[in-house]
Motif scaffolding. Structure first.
Motif, PDB file in Angstrom:
ATOM      1  N   PHE A 160       0.840  -1.200   0.000  1.00  0.00           N
ATOM      2  CA  PHE A 160       0.000   0.000   0.000  1.00  0.00           C
ATOM      3  C   PHE A 160       0.875   1.250   0.000  1.00  0.00           C
ATOM      4  N   GLY A 161       0.479   2.204  -0.879  1.00  0.00           N
ATOM      5  CA  GLY A 161       1.241   3.448  -1.019  1.00  0.00           C
ATOM      6  C   GLY A 161       0.622   4.564  -0.188  1.00  0.00           C
ATOM      7  N   HIS A 162       1.477   5.452   0.327  1.00  0.00           N
ATOM      8  CA  HIS A 162       1.014   6.585   1.141  1.00  0.00           C
ATOM      9  C   HIS A 162       2.009   7.732   1.012  1.00  0.00           C
ATOM     10  N   GLY A 163       1.691   8.853   1.647  1.00  0.00           N
ATOM     11  CA  GLY A 163       2.486  10.066   1.465  1.00  0.00           C
ATOM     12  C   GLY A 163       3.673  10.226   2.383  1.00  0.00           C
ATOM     13  N   GLY A 164       4.224   9.152   2.928  1.00  0.00           N
ATOM     14  CA  GLY A 164       5.427   9.265   3.745  1.00  0.00           C
ATOM     15  C   GLY A 164       5.296   8.504   5.050  1.00  0.00           C
ATOM     16  N   VAL A 165       6.402   7.945   5.527  1.00  0.00           N
ATOM     17  CA  VAL A 165       6.380   7.168   6.777  1.00  0.00           C
ATOM     18  C   VAL A 165       5.921   8.063   7.929  1.00  0.00           C
ATOM     19  N   GLY A 166       4.887   7.614   8.625  1.00  0.00           N
ATOM     20  CA  GLY A 166       4.362   8.382   9.745  1.00  0.00           C
ATOM     21  C   GLY A 166       3.283   9.374   9.356  1.00  0.00           C
ATOM     22  N   SER A 167       3.009   9.500   8.050  1.00  0.00           N
ATOM     23  CA  SER A 167       1.969  10.442   7.611  1.00  0.00           C
ATOM     24  C   SER A 167       0.588   9.928   8.007  1.00  0.00           C
ATOM     25  N   PHE A 168      -0.395  10.800   7.923  1.00  0.00           N
ATOM     26  CA  PHE A 168      -1.762  10.403   8.266  1.00  0.00           C
ATOM     27  C   PHE A 168      -2.237   9.227   7.409  1.00  0.00           C
ATOM     28  N   PRO A 169      -2.044   9.253   6.066  1.00  0.00           N
ATOM     29  CA  PRO A 169      -2.454   8.082   5.272  1.00  0.00           C
ATOM     30  C   PRO A 169      -1.717   6.805   5.675  1.00  0.00           C
ATOM     31  N   HIS A 170      -0.468   6.917   6.097  1.00  0.00           N
ATOM     32  CA  HIS A 170       0.272   5.746   6.570  1.00  0.00           C
ATOM     33  C   HIS A 170      -0.416   5.172   7.816  1.00  0.00           C
ATOM     34  N   VAL A 171      -0.796   6.046   8.743  1.00  0.00           N
ATOM     35  CA  VAL A 171      -1.496   5.585   9.951  1.00  0.00           C
ATOM     36  C   VAL A 171      -2.800   4.894   9.570  1.00  0.00           C
ATOM     37  N   ILE A 172      -3.539   5.488   8.618  1.00  0.00           N
ATOM     38  CA  ILE A 172      -4.804   4.879   8.188  1.00  0.00           C
ATOM     39  C   ILE A 172      -4.546   3.490   7.582  1.00  0.00           C
ATOM     40  N   GLY A 173      -3.498   3.371   6.757  1.00  0.00           N
ATOM     41  CA  GLY A 173      -3.173   2.084   6.139  1.00  0.00           C
ATOM     42  C   GLY A 173      -2.841   1.024   7.176  1.00  0.00           C
ATOM     43  N   GLU A 174      -2.034   1.406   8.162  1.00  0.00           N
ATOM     44  CA  GLU A 174      -1.679   0.468   9.227  1.00  0.00           C
ATOM     45  C   GLU A 174      -2.908   0.117  10.068  1.00  0.00           C
ATOM     46  N   LEU A 175      -3.768   1.109  10.302  1.00  0.00           N
ATOM     47  CA  LEU A 175      -4.979   0.871  11.074  1.00  0.00           C
ATOM     48  C   LEU A 175      -5.907  -0.098  10.337  1.00  0.00           C
ATOM     49  N   PHE A 176      -5.989   0.066   9.003  1.00  0.00           N
ATOM     50  CA  PHE A 176      -6.800  -0.848   8.186  1.00  0.00           C
ATOM     51  C   PHE A 176      -6.239  -2.268   8.262  1.00  0.00           C
ATOM     52  N   GLY A 177      -4.929  -2.407   8.105  1.00  0.00           N
ATOM     53  CA  GLY A 177      -4.307  -3.730   8.169  1.00  0.00           C
ATOM     54  C   GLY A 177      -4.549  -4.398   9.507  1.00  0.00           C
ATOM     55  N   GLU A 178      -4.454  -3.601  10.573  1.00  0.00           N
ATOM     56  CA  GLU A 178      -4.662  -4.146  11.919  1.00  0.00           C
ATOM     57  C   GLU A 178      -6.111  -4.573  12.124  1.00  0.00           C
ATOM     58  N   ALA A 179      -7.061  -3.728  11.642  1.00  0.00           N
ATOM     59  CA  ALA A 179      -8.493  -4.032  11.809  1.00  0.00           C
ATOM     60  C   ALA A 179      -8.908  -5.230  10.966  1.00  0.00           C
ATOM     61  N   ALA A 180      -8.295  -5.365   9.757  1.00  0.00           N
ATOM     62  CA  ALA A 180      -8.664  -6.459   8.849  1.00  0.00           C
ATOM     63  C   ALA A 180      -7.912  -7.749   9.153  1.00  0.00           C
ATOM     64  N   GLY A 181      -6.861  -7.649   9.946  1.00  0.00           N
ATOM     65  CA  GLY A 181      -6.078  -8.835  10.266  1.00  0.00           C
ATOM     66  C   GLY A 181      -5.212  -9.296   9.109  1.00  0.00           C
ATOM     67  N   ILE A 182      -4.692  -8.348   8.318  1.00  0.00           N
ATOM     68  CA  ILE A 182      -3.820  -8.714   7.192  1.00  0.00           C
ATOM     69  C   ILE A 182      -2.482  -7.986   7.324  1.00  0.00           C
ATOM     70  N   LYS A 183      -1.455  -8.596   6.782  1.00  0.00           N
ATOM     71  CA  LYS A 183      -0.123  -8.006   6.812  1.00  0.00           C
ATOM     72  C   LYS A 183       0.201  -7.465   5.425  1.00  0.00           C
ATOM     73  N   MET A 184       0.516  -6.163   5.342  1.00  0.00           N
ATOM     74  CA  MET A 184       0.838  -5.525   4.063  1.00  0.00           C
ATOM     75  C   MET A 184       2.210  -4.850   4.154  1.00  0.00           C
ATOM     76  N   GLU A 185       2.804  -4.625   2.991  1.00  0.00           N
ATOM     77  CA  GLU A 185       4.057  -3.876   2.942  1.00  0.00           C
ATOM     78  C   GLU A 185       3.742  -2.431   2.614  1.00  0.00           C
ATOM     79  N   GLN A 186       4.221  -1.504   3.452  1.00  0.00           N
ATOM     80  CA  GLN A 186       3.967  -0.081   3.201  1.00  0.00           C
ATOM     81  C   GLN A 186       5.053   0.489   2.301  1.00  0.00           C
TER      82      GLN A 186
END
Length: 337
Positions: A162-188
């Protein structure tokens, strides 16, 4: 004789001092230069083409009328916004350098990696827009719903990027939050802004992205990109994306929203701050500005400086709790090493 001379000199000294003081008191106050007396630079901490950049350029069009001087948009991408916000926080508080801000600036100091603590180093001036985020994919992918994407992620751990606007950015947090909620492991995969993120999706370098919906709106319209879910409590007002369900509707607790606004370095002179606040209110509430923002898919939501500052404090408490309780803070700290 000597005493008379000394007495005369002393009297002349006193008269000189008194006459100097009277003269200063009766002089008219020095004429101050009215603000603004020259164009105002507005720093955008992400690359050209992203949501903050487009919002700044919409403000730029009416600035001469509403702010009394043109706005000069300067992009300073890098560090998930840190490069631009460091320059803004370190600028002279004279009103001639202001900057676009987003919820990312609250996230970055949580990782102990920023030069400034932005919520205290910057002065809020106005919120411009409330910005739900979306997860988007290419339409050519085998998964076309959030459930199908999650199922693929579970059967192929670590293969989704999953692509986002930089490590620690708001979209990065959303991506990690989605992965955690869905129970899947993704590469940022970090980029310098939403424009680059979208290009990476279209080029097939990542399989999903977390962005502002306006960034992908035209790609949705031409059928190359599909939006699978929206953060926040409600669906988007934009007719093109109004049928996209929220994460909450799809059983996932991904509820954070972003916002866009304008801030300045701390310690602005009060008269300058007052002028900027009034000019930005006129700009954001202008019907032409609102129509342009709506056309781009951005929801205008003006909040004055005081209310915007209160939102910084409230959201900072929420982000701190979310990244700590979900373990995202440790994940991002490890990724930043």
């Amino acid at each position: 004789m000597k005493k008379k001379i000394l007495c005369l000199v002393g009297c002349l000294f006193v008269i000189t001092i008194l006459s100097s003081g009277c003269s200063k008191a009766t002089q008219p106050a020095a004429k101050t230069t009215k603000y603004p007396g020259k164009p105002i630079t507005i720093i955008v901490p992400f690359s050209v083409g992203g949501g903050l950049d487009l919002a700044a350029r919409a403000l730029e069009k009416g600035a001469a009328k509403q702010l009394g001087q043109p706005l000069i948009v300067v992009n300073k991408p890098g560090g998930a916004g840190a490069v631009g916000w460091n320059e803004l926080a370190g600028s002279s508080p004279d009103g001639y350098t202001i900057g676009m801000v987003a919820a990312d600036m609250l996230c970055l100091p949580l990782y102990d990696s920023t030069k400034y603590n932005y919520p205290t180093a910057l002065e809020p001036l106005a919120q411009v827009s409330a910005v739900p985020m979306v997860i988007a994919i290419q339409t050519g992918q085998p998964w076309q719903t959030l459930d199908e994407l999650i199922a693929y992620g579970k059967s192929h751990p670590g293969q989704l990027k999953f692509g986002h606007g930089g490590v620690g950015s708001f979209p990065h947090v959303i991506g990690e939050l989605f992965g955690e909620a869905a129970g899947i492991k993704m590469e940022q995969v970090p980029f310098r802004g939403a424009g680059e993120v979208t290009t990476a999706l279209l080029g097939g370098h990542v399989q999903l992205i977390v962005v502002n919906p306006m960034v992908v709106k035209e790609h949705v319209r031409n059928g190359t990109v599909k939006v699978l879910a929206v953060t926040g409590e409600k669906r988007l007002k934009e007719p093109l994306l109004a049928d996209v369900p929220t994460f909450k509707e799809q059983g996932l607790n991904v509820m954070l929203n972003n916002w866009y606004g304008v801030a300045a370095p701390k310690d602005l002179p009060i008269e300058v701050k007052t002028e900027l606040e009034a000019g930005l209110k006129a700009a954001v509430t202008d019907p032409e500005f609102q129509q342009e923002m709506n056309n781009m898919g951005l929801q205008v939501e003006y909040v004055d400086a005081r209310g915007f500052g209160e939102k910084w404090l409230a959201d900072n408490r929420i982000f701190t709790r979310v990244v700590q309780e979900t373990g995202i803070l440790d994940v991002i700290k490890a990724q930043k090493k």
